[in-house]
Design a protein around this motif. Sequence first.
Motif, PDB file in Angstrom:
ATOM      1  N   UNK A  74      -9.076   3.607   5.990  1.00  0.00           N
ATOM      2  CA  UNK A  74      -8.463   2.868   7.094  1.00  0.00           C
ATOM      3  C   UNK A  74      -8.870   1.396   7.076  1.00  0.00           C
ATOM      4  N   UNK A  75     -10.152   1.143   6.792  1.00  0.00           N
ATOM      5  CA  UNK A  75     -10.652  -0.221   6.893  1.00  0.00           C
ATOM      6  C   UNK A  75     -10.792  -0.917   5.545  1.00  0.00           C
ATOM      7  N   UNK A  76     -10.169  -0.358   4.504  1.00  0.00           N
ATOM      8  CA  UNK A  76     -10.229  -1.005   3.197  1.00  0.00           C
ATOM      9  C   UNK A  76      -9.502  -2.344   3.206  1.00  0.00           C
ATOM     10  N   UNK A  77      -8.498  -2.450   4.061  1.00  0.00           N
ATOM     11  CA  UNK A  77      -7.801  -3.718   4.207  1.00  0.00           C
ATOM     12  C   UNK A  77      -6.742  -3.953   3.148  1.00  0.00           C
ATOM     13  N   UNK A  78      -5.917  -4.968   3.405  1.00  0.00           N
ATOM     14  CA  UNK A  78      -4.869  -5.358   2.473  1.00  0.00           C
ATOM     15  C   UNK A  78      -5.123  -6.784   2.000  1.00  0.00           C
ATOM     16  N   UNK A  79      -5.028  -6.976   0.700  1.00  0.00           N
ATOM     17  CA  UNK A  79      -5.216  -8.304   0.118  1.00  0.00           C
ATOM     18  C   UNK A  79      -3.861  -8.950  -0.113  1.00  0.00           C
ATOM     19  N   UNK A  80      -3.721 -10.242   0.177  1.00  0.00           N
ATOM     20  CA  UNK A  80      -2.430 -10.921  -0.031  1.00  0.00           C
ATOM     21  C   UNK A  80      -1.931 -10.832  -1.464  1.00  0.00           C
ATOM     22  N   UNK A  81      -2.847 -10.796  -2.420  1.00  0.00           N
ATOM     23  CA  UNK A  81      -2.433 -10.744  -3.827  1.00  0.00           C
ATOM     24  C   UNK A  81      -2.187  -9.317  -4.321  1.00  0.00           C
ATOM     25  N   UNK A  82      -2.310  -8.342  -3.434  1.00  0.00           N
ATOM     26  CA  UNK A  82      -2.060  -6.960  -3.819  1.00  0.00           C
ATOM     27  C   UNK A  82      -3.182  -6.315  -4.598  1.00  0.00           C
ATOM     28  N   UNK A  83      -4.349  -6.932  -4.615  1.00  0.00           N
ATOM     29  CA  UNK A  83      -5.466  -6.357  -5.370  1.00  0.00           C
ATOM     30  C   UNK A  83      -5.916  -5.028  -4.783  1.00  0.00           C
ATOM     31  N   UNK A  84      -5.639  -4.802  -3.490  1.00  0.00           N
ATOM     32  CA  UNK A  84      -6.007  -3.522  -2.889  1.00  0.00           C
ATOM     33  C   UNK A  84      -5.219  -2.375  -3.525  1.00  0.00           C
ATOM     34  N   UNK A  85      -3.994  -2.667  -3.979  1.00  0.00           N
ATOM     35  CA  UNK A  85      -3.197  -1.640  -4.653  1.00  0.00           C
ATOM     36  C   UNK A  85      -3.791  -1.282  -6.006  1.00  0.00           C
ATOM     37  N   UNK A  86      -4.255  -2.297  -6.723  1.00  0.00           N
ATOM     38  CA  UNK A  86      -4.881  -2.039  -8.021  1.00  0.00           C
ATOM     39  C   UNK A  86      -6.165  -1.237  -7.840  1.00  0.00           C
ATOM     40  N   UNK A  87      -6.944  -1.597  -6.831  1.00  0.00           N
ATOM     41  CA  UNK A  87      -8.189  -0.880  -6.570  1.00  0.00           C
ATOM     42  C   UNK A  87      -7.919   0.587  -6.222  1.00  0.00           C
ATOM     43  N   UNK A  88      -6.909   0.813  -5.368  1.00  0.00           N
ATOM     44  CA  UNK A  88      -6.564   2.177  -4.975  1.00  0.00           C
ATOM     45  C   UNK A  88      -6.055   2.976  -6.171  1.00  0.00           C
ATOM     46  N   UNK A  89      -5.202   2.352  -6.991  1.00  0.00           N
ATOM     47  CA  UNK A  89      -4.648   3.049  -8.155  1.00  0.00           C
ATOM     48  C   UNK A  89      -5.746   3.395  -9.160  1.00  0.00           C
ATOM     49  N   UNK A  90      -6.690   2.503  -9.343  1.00  0.00           N
ATOM     50  CA  UNK A  90      -7.781   2.769 -10.293  1.00  0.00           C
ATOM     51  C   UNK A  90      -8.647   3.926  -9.816  1.00  0.00           C
ATOM     52  N   UNK A  91      -8.834   4.007  -8.502  1.00  0.00           N
ATOM     53  CA  UNK A  91      -9.574   5.159  -7.961  1.00  0.00           C
ATOM     54  C   UNK A  91      -8.841   6.460  -8.268  1.00  0.00           C
ATOM     55  N   UNK A  92      -7.518   6.490  -8.007  1.00  0.00           N
ATOM     56  CA  UNK A  92      -6.741   7.691  -8.299  1.00  0.00           C
ATOM     57  C   UNK A  92      -6.758   8.005  -9.791  1.00  0.00           C
ATOM     58  N   UNK A  93      -6.671   6.966 -10.605  1.00  0.00           N
ATOM     59  CA  UNK A  93      -6.648   7.152 -12.059  1.00  0.00           C
ATOM     60  C   UNK A  93      -7.896   7.868 -12.548  1.00  0.00           C
ATOM     61  N   UNK A  94      -9.021   7.583 -11.909  1.00  0.00           N
ATOM     62  CA  UNK A  94     -10.282   8.236 -12.270  1.00  0.00           C
ATOM     63  C   UNK A  94     -10.439   9.587 -11.582  1.00  0.00           C
ATOM     64  N   UNK A  95      -9.954   9.705 -10.354  1.00  0.00           N
ATOM     65  CA  UNK A  95     -10.267  10.860  -9.514  1.00  0.00           C
ATOM     66  C   UNK A  95      -9.326  12.047  -9.713  1.00  0.00           C
ATOM     67  N   UNK A  96      -8.032  11.797  -9.834  1.00  0.00           N
ATOM     68  CA  UNK A  96      -7.079  12.905  -9.877  1.00  0.00           C
ATOM     69  C   UNK A  96      -7.307  13.846 -11.058  1.00  0.00           C
ATOM     70  N   UNK A  97      -7.561  13.351 -12.287  1.00  0.00           N
ATOM     71  CA  UNK A  97      -7.815  14.292 -13.382  1.00  0.00           C
ATOM     72  C   UNK A  97      -9.031  15.184 -13.131  1.00  0.00           C
ATOM     73  N   UNK A  98     -10.052  14.648 -12.469  1.00  0.00           N
ATOM     74  CA  UNK A  98     -11.252  15.434 -12.178  1.00  0.00           C
ATOM     75  C   UNK A  98     -10.914  16.565 -11.216  1.00  0.00           C
ATOM     76  N   UNK A  99     -10.194  16.247 -10.146  1.00  0.00           N
ATOM     77  CA  UNK A  99      -9.855  17.272  -9.160  1.00  0.00           C
ATOM     78  C   UNK A  99      -8.936  18.335  -9.757  1.00  0.00           C
ATOM     79  N   UNK A 100      -7.992  17.907 -10.583  1.00  0.00           N
ATOM     80  CA  UNK A 100      -7.087  18.867 -11.201  1.00  0.00           C
ATOM     81  C   UNK A 100      -7.842  19.742 -12.192  1.00  0.00           C
ATOM     82  N   UNK A 101      -8.798  19.159 -12.917  1.00  0.00           N
ATOM     83  CA  UNK A 101      -9.617  19.955 -13.842  1.00  0.00           C
ATOM     84  C   UNK A 101     -10.419  21.009 -13.095  1.00  0.00           C
ATOM     85  N   UNK A 102     -10.915  20.669 -11.914  1.00  0.00           N
ATOM     86  CA  UNK A 102     -11.627  21.659 -11.088  1.00  0.00           C
ATOM     87  C   UNK A 102     -10.722  22.839 -10.746  1.00  0.00           C
TER      88      UNK A 102
END
Length: 410
Positions: A74-102
Amino acid sequence: MMVMMFNILRAGRVGGIPKNLPLQSELRWRSTSATDYHEMARERSRTVTSFYNQSAIDVAAEKASVRLTPTTMLYAGKAPDGSHLLKSARYLHMELPVRIAHRIKGFRSLPFIIGCNPTVLQVHELYIRAFHKLSEFPPITDHEIENQYCKLVRQLLDDHKDIVTQLAEGFRESRKHIQDENVVRQFLDKTLTSRLGIRMLAMHHLALHEDNPDYVGIICTRLSPKKVVEKWVDFARRLCEHKYGNAPRVRINGHVAARFPFITMPLDYILPELLKNAMRATMESHTDTPYNVPDIVVTIANNDIDWIIRISDRGGGIPHSHLNQVMDYHFTTAESSNQDRMSTLFGNMVDMVNSGQSGPMHGFGFGLPTSRAYAEYLGGSLSIQSMQGIGTDVYLRLRHIDGKEESFRI
């Protein structure tokens, strides 16, 4: 076991036209372009190969998942340059394969005869394919790649939308082979709640691209429990009127003006199931006076730690003999069981509007136990108090995401 899985896949889905397709589907299959066909064949081949060579899945399954609190989201915030989207996507990129492997590891742990059920195996295969697609996606370095990643995530969300129904079908087909229901209950609880968590994270990232008032991703910053209840009451009453010609009125009281940050998605899974059950019980216990039935009362209570929705009906209560079973997955019952009769009302239509699902989940006796598992995943509970001969009170208790105590993690 691996040879058997290979034979099942090869016989039913790998190479050539799948057996028993309707004529229209067969013609559509034959019209598939050569490129699409070869791409599909490569995916199937890779899936089958992965049953033998699972080293990448093994490595990912050993990693711990990194669960976020909704407050962090909720409080991660939005960056004018859209860097928050890159940060969120990178988290998913690392996290989703781990959860699916479980979850793939969970499928492997199923009893042999259940794991080989074609429907369960099909879900297992979907998870393996998703793991490979997500693991092989390149690092997210710019917005163009992030947009491609969003397309992949949308595709996988659509591919997996029917998994709840498929699991219900698969376990019902395998019910005579189930010897330890606790093992299967733990598997289903974990698989269904993990699926909810994955879908919430994925849909949150996609929603960050949108500019919705009062929303940060999938989190509503000023959620009104009363309005959410009213939405599902209206829907359930229309269905009930269609089924029975009438529907109970629903009165809402308590902290009706309460507003606070929360995620609406799990409520859209749980509330239709609870309201459907209350209306069904009310109508079926008053068949002599279908146009003069008692009201259902929904009470909302809010405090600084959690919030509660109580749904009270005068539908006669749950018989003593069934009370300890209503929260169980009813895939082991007889062909025409009381639970089936209790659960089929509205099943298809309710599920069609529940995001991420379609098909008759409730008709398989999965509605209440799935709702219980979701509530517990969100740091809350779902409990039932029944007064046999009078009616039933269902209590949905959920923890605030910004309350005094630590919130749940997704």
